[in-house]
Structure formats: structure tokens, C-alpha cells
Design a protein around this motif. Structure first.
Motif, PDB file in Angstrom:
ATOM      1  N   ALA A 180      42.045 -94.634  80.995  1.00 20.62           N
ATOM      2  CA  ALA A 180      41.913 -95.085  79.612  1.00 20.62           C
ATOM      3  C   ALA A 180      42.602 -94.082  78.705  1.00 20.62           C
ATOM      4  CB  ALA A 180      40.441 -95.203  79.232  1.00 20.62           C
ATOM      5  N   ILE A 181      43.407 -94.576  77.809  1.00 23.30           N
ATOM      6  CA  ILE A 181      44.018 -93.712  76.809  1.00 23.30           C
ATOM      7  C   ILE A 181      43.187 -93.897  75.554  1.00 23.30           C
ATOM      8  CG2 ILE A 181      46.082 -93.236  75.462  1.00 23.30           C
ATOM      9  CD1 ILE A 181      47.663 -94.441  77.848  1.00 23.30           C
ATOM     10  N   ALA A 182      42.497 -92.838  75.163  1.00 20.20           N
ATOM     11  CA  ALA A 182      41.520 -92.974  74.089  1.00 20.20           C
ATOM     12  C   ALA A 182      41.552 -91.785  73.153  1.00 20.20           C
ATOM     13  CB  ALA A 182      40.122 -93.108  74.682  1.00 20.20           C
ATOM     14  N   HIS A 183      41.280 -92.064  71.912  1.00 17.44           N
ATOM     15  CA  HIS A 183      41.120 -91.022  70.917  1.00 17.44           C
ATOM     16  C   HIS A 183      39.665 -90.914  70.484  1.00 17.44           C
ATOM     17  CE1 HIS A 183      45.421 -91.975  70.555  1.00 17.44           C
ATOM     18  NE2 HIS A 183      45.523 -90.683  70.347  1.00 17.44           N
ATOM     19  N   ASN A 201      35.534 -90.712  75.583  1.00 18.64           N
ATOM     20  CA  ASN A 201      35.717 -89.487  76.361  1.00 18.64           C
ATOM     21  C   ASN A 201      34.408 -88.976  76.940  1.00 18.64           C
ATOM     22  OD1 ASN A 201      38.390 -89.602  75.618  1.00 18.64           O
ATOM     23  ND2 ASN A 201      38.176 -88.163  73.954  1.00 18.64           N
ATOM     24  N   GLN A 202      33.321 -89.112  76.197  1.00 20.16           N
ATOM     25  CA  GLN A 202      32.024 -88.618  76.657  1.00 20.16           C
ATOM     26  C   GLN A 202      31.562 -89.318  77.926  1.00 20.16           C
ATOM     27  OE1 GLN A 202      29.973 -89.335  72.964  1.00 20.16           O
ATOM     28  NE2 GLN A 202      29.834 -87.150  72.521  1.00 20.16           N
ATOM     29  N   CYS A 235      35.557 -82.543  82.572  1.00 18.41           N
ATOM     30  CA  CYS A 235      34.646 -83.502  81.935  1.00 18.41           C
ATOM     31  C   CYS A 235      34.428 -83.071  80.476  1.00 18.41           C
ATOM     32  CB  CYS A 235      33.327 -83.597  82.697  1.00 18.41           C
ATOM     33  SG  CYS A 235      32.245 -82.173  82.505  1.00 18.41           S
ATOM     34  N   HIS A 236      33.855 -83.947  79.706  1.00 18.35           N
ATOM     35  CA  HIS A 236      33.640 -83.710  78.278  1.00 18.35           C
ATOM     36  C   HIS A 236      32.934 -82.378  78.026  1.00 18.35           C
ATOM     37  CE1 HIS A 236      32.589 -84.610  74.114  1.00 18.35           C
ATOM     38  NE2 HIS A 236      31.326 -84.406  74.416  1.00 18.35           N
ATOM     39  N   LYS A 237      31.845 -82.125  78.741  1.00 13.92           N
ATOM     40  CA  LYS A 237      31.074 -80.893  78.531  1.00 13.92           C
ATOM     41  C   LYS A 237      31.876 -79.644  78.880  1.00 13.92           C
ATOM     42  CE  LYS A 237      26.441 -82.781  78.929  1.00 13.92           C
ATOM     43  NZ  LYS A 237      25.159 -82.709  79.619  1.00 13.92           N
ATOM     44  N   GLU A 238      32.636 -79.717  79.960  1.00 10.61           N
ATOM     45  CA  GLU A 238      33.453 -78.573  80.361  1.00 10.61           C
ATOM     46  C   GLU A 238      34.496 -78.245  79.296  1.00 10.61           C
ATOM     47  OE1 GLU A 238      33.398 -79.240  85.208  1.00 10.61           O
ATOM     48  OE2 GLU A 238      34.993 -80.138  84.012  1.00 10.61           O
ATOM     49  N   LEU A 239      35.108 -79.279  78.769  1.00 10.69           N
ATOM     50  CA  LEU A 239      36.144 -79.063  77.754  1.00 10.69           C
ATOM     51  C   LEU A 239      35.551 -78.566  76.446  1.00 10.69           C
ATOM     52  CD1 LEU A 239      38.466 -82.105  78.503  1.00 10.69           C
ATOM     53  CD2 LEU A 239      38.766 -79.715  79.184  1.00 10.69           C
ATOM     54  N   GLY A 292      40.231 -74.066  73.192  1.00 17.30           N
ATOM     55  CA  GLY A 292      40.743 -75.201  73.948  1.00 17.30           C
ATOM     56  C   GLY A 292      41.401 -76.254  73.071  1.00 17.30           C
ATOM     57  N   ALA A 293      42.336 -76.981  73.662  1.00 16.06           N
ATOM     58  CA  ALA A 293      43.023 -78.061  72.955  1.00 16.06           C
ATOM     59  C   ALA A 293      42.059 -79.213  72.645  1.00 16.06           C
ATOM     60  CB  ALA A 293      44.199 -78.562  73.783  1.00 16.06           C
ATOM     61  N   TYR A 294      41.060 -79.408  73.506  1.00 12.16           N
ATOM     62  CA  TYR A 294      40.113 -80.514  73.321  1.00 12.16           C
ATOM     63  C   TYR A 294      39.345 -80.381  72.007  1.00 12.16           C
ATOM     64  CZ  TYR A 294      36.683 -84.067  74.755  1.00 12.16           C
ATOM     65  OH  TYR A 294      35.907 -85.186  74.842  1.00 12.16           O
TER      66      TYR A 294
END
Length: 125
Positions: A71-74, A79-80, A98-102, A109-111
Motif C-alpha cells: 500500500a502506498i499511503a500517506h 501505516n499503524q 513497523c510503526h512503533k520501531e520507526l 528518523g525520516a518517519y
């Protein structure tokens, strides 16, 4: 892409998302200009579209069970729920996890810069 969809496909998606009646009731129907982030819509109209969107998301989640899906998502909510998120920066994977790691990478981080506009400055408080 939405721009490439035929009108019949758009109308079918609206029916499946239970948005057909709502869209048809708008001044210009499917040609209604909604403005950036729905600026031109009333609160009730935004709620109607949000409900339709959540129904589409729910249907997609059911279809993805037992499958691999890219999935390409903003949207942060998408993402979660993902098993793995890859942040693409300048055409390359900048970070992945994963979301939590990022989120744990914080401002380094870029996230963070992808999620911060959706969560505000309270993301790490």
C-alpha cells in the motif's frame, strides 16, 4: 490512480462505499470541487466522506487477510496497521520497520517528518 479511473469505476466504488447518494446530492455531483483537504465541504459532508472512506478501508483489510499487500499511503492510520513500513526519500528506502520501531527513532528518523504533520508536536510527549 484515481485520475486514470473510468467514470463507471468511480461510480461503482462510490456505491460500494455507500457514498453514491451523498455525492449525487452535492451541487455538482461527482464534479463538485471540494477544495484542499475538503475545505469547501460542510462538517456533515466531511463526516459522510470519512464514513465512506472507513468502509473502504475496512473492506480492504478483510481482503488482505492471509495475503501480501503493498500500500502506498500517506495516512498515519494506514501505516499503524501495517506489518512493515518503508519510508521512501529521494527514490530510495530511507528507513524500514513497523510503526512503533520507526516512531522510536524520533526526530532523527525520516518517519518522524512524515507523521508529524498528522499528529502535531505531541507525537513524542
Amino acid at each position: 490512480m484515481v485520475e486514470d479511473a473510468r467514470e463507471s469505476e468511480i461510480r461503482k466504488a462510490a456505491v460500494l462505499a455507500t457514498a453514491q447518494e451523498f455525492i449525487s446530492g452535492m451541487k455538482d455531483g461527482y464534479d463538485t470541487y471540494c477544495g484542499e483537504r475538503g475545505f469547501q465541504l460542510s462538517g456533515g459532508q466531511k463526516q459522510g466522506l470519512a464514513l465512506a472512506e472507513s468502509l473502504v478501508q475496512e473492506a480492504l483489510e478483510k481482503l488482505m487477510v492471509g495475503s501480501s499487500c503493498v500500500a502506498i499511503a500517506h495516512r498515519l492510520s494506514t501505516n499503524q496497521k501495517s506489518n512493515c513500513v518503508a519510508v521512501i526519500k529521494k527514490g530510495k528506502v530511507a528507513e524500514q520497520g513497523c510503526h512503533k520501531e520507526l516512531l522510536a527513532l524520533g526526530r532523527d528518523g525520516a518517519y518522524y517528518f512524515v507523521t508529524e504533520p498528522q499528529t502535531g508536536s505531541s507525537l513524542f510527549h
